[in-house]
Enzyme design. Structure first.
Site, PDB file in Angstrom:
ATOM      1  N   ASP A  92      72.354  15.033  92.036  1.00 42.69           N
ATOM      2  CA  ASP A  92      72.920  14.213  93.110  1.00 42.69           C
ATOM      3  C   ASP A  92      73.093  12.798  92.562  1.00 42.69           C
ATOM      4  O   ASP A  92      72.123  12.042  92.449  1.00 42.69           O
ATOM      5  CB  ASP A  92      71.991  14.183  94.325  1.00 42.69           C
ATOM      6  CG  ASP A  92      71.934  15.509  95.067  1.00 42.69           C
ATOM      7  OD1 ASP A  92      72.164  16.560  94.441  1.00 42.69           O
ATOM      8  OD2 ASP A  92      71.639  15.497  96.283  1.00 42.69           O
ATOM      9  N   LYS A 137      78.338  13.601  99.418  1.00 43.93           N
ATOM     10  CA  LYS A 137      77.085  13.446 100.175  1.00 43.93           C
ATOM     11  C   LYS A 137      77.084  12.081 100.836  1.00 43.93           C
ATOM     12  O   LYS A 137      77.526  11.095 100.252  1.00 43.93           O
ATOM     13  CB  LYS A 137      75.917  13.603  99.203  1.00 43.93           C
ATOM     14  CG  LYS A 137      74.531  13.369  99.778  1.00 43.93           C
ATOM     15  CD  LYS A 137      73.469  13.606  98.700  1.00 43.93           C
ATOM     16  CE  LYS A 137      72.086  13.169  99.136  1.00 43.93           C
ATOM     17  NZ  LYS A 137      71.070  13.369  98.057  1.00 43.93           N
ATOM     18  N   LYS A 145      77.419  17.299 102.030  1.00 46.80           N
ATOM     19  CA  LYS A 145      75.978  17.260 102.276  1.00 46.80           C
ATOM     20  C   LYS A 145      75.663  16.059 103.161  1.00 46.80           C
ATOM     21  O   LYS A 145      76.028  14.928 102.833  1.00 46.80           O
ATOM     22  CB  LYS A 145      75.214  17.151 100.954  1.00 46.80           C
ATOM     23  CG  LYS A 145      73.695  17.023 101.126  1.00 46.80           C
ATOM     24  CD  LYS A 145      72.983  17.032  99.780  1.00 46.80           C
ATOM     25  CE  LYS A 145      71.497  16.744  99.914  1.00 46.80           C
ATOM     26  NZ  LYS A 145      70.783  16.786  98.604  1.00 46.80           N
TER      27      LYS A 145
END
Length: 238
Positions: free
Chosen positions: A95, A157, A186
């Site tokens: 991430d 995200k 996300k």
């Protein structure tokens, strides 16, 4: 009665173990939570990856980590080095934080290159790009999502959870509308209860970043068992 099962909801959760003050004992306790509730993965600090991989050996829980966290301002070379080390240590998902200043400045080519380099370093492993939506306006969120896709990201995200804001339904909806079906969304930051988790999924998220996995899944378990009212939770579409 909600139609989503506990297993289905758990399969959307990346259990976050990222706070800088956590001791090794704290991390291990959170790993026990992740294993007990059967979440999809844990997202841990880079320095914890090797330990976590060893401790979760034999478990289906995947191990992810963060790159350029939490501000995204480290150089591209540093992000690539972090990615390489994370993979050596056994991480299967990365991430990364977008360079927020570059995105806000309109330096789109640099943003794409930053993402591309980390995606290349990931060697086919899932790479998610954190936009930090609380610091962006709608145009920047939409453009950042498109740039992340152009760089090869598998997910966009919302948040790190460390910038004073988190996921919102509006931001998730905008991000979902800004990328193709090849890219997932996300929702992370502020997802602390079942109702919020389901709202994020309904808005188009397919993964949830949260440190409140036990709370969320415990609430669903209670609803499914008839031990809690389901009126505040509408999961009938799942």
């Amino acid at each position: 009665m909600p139609q989503i099962t506990e297993r289905e909801l758990a399969a959307t959760i990346d259990h976050a173990i990222l706070r800088p003050e956590l001791t090794r004992a704290d991390v291990d306790a959170e790993l026990d939570v992740a294993r007990e509730w059967g979440v999809f993965s844990v997202c841990v600090r880079p320095s914890d990856v090797a330990h976590v991989v060893a401790r979760l050996a034999g478990s289906p829980v995947a191990v992810g980590t963060v790159i350029g966290f939490p501000h995204g301002t480290t150089s591209t070379a540093a992000k690539v080095a972090e990615a390489h080390q994370a993979i050596v240590d056994g991480a299967t998902e990365l991430d990364m934080v977008v360079n927020i200043g570059w995105l806000r400045s309109g330096l789109d080519a640099q943003v794409v290159t930053d993402v591309e380099r980390v995606v290349d370093a990931a060697g086919g492993r899932v790479t998610k790009v954190i936009l930090e939506t609380s610091l962006l306006d709608d145009e920047q969120i939409a453009r950042g999502s498109r740039l992340a896709e152009a760089g090869g990201a598998a997910f966009v995200k919302t948040s790190t959870g460390f910038a004073g804001g988190g996921a919102t339904v509006d931001d998730v909806t905008l991000m979902r509308a800004s990328v193709s079906d090849a890219v997932q969304v996300k929702a992370s930051g502020g997802v602390r209860g079942l109702a919020t988790a389901l709202e994020m999924l309904d808005a188009g998220a397919t993964r949830l970043g949260t440190s409140a996995s036990a709370v969320i899944l415990g609430e669903l378990r209670a609803v499914l068992a008839g031990e809690a009212p389901s009126g505040a939770v509408d999961a009938s579409s799942y």
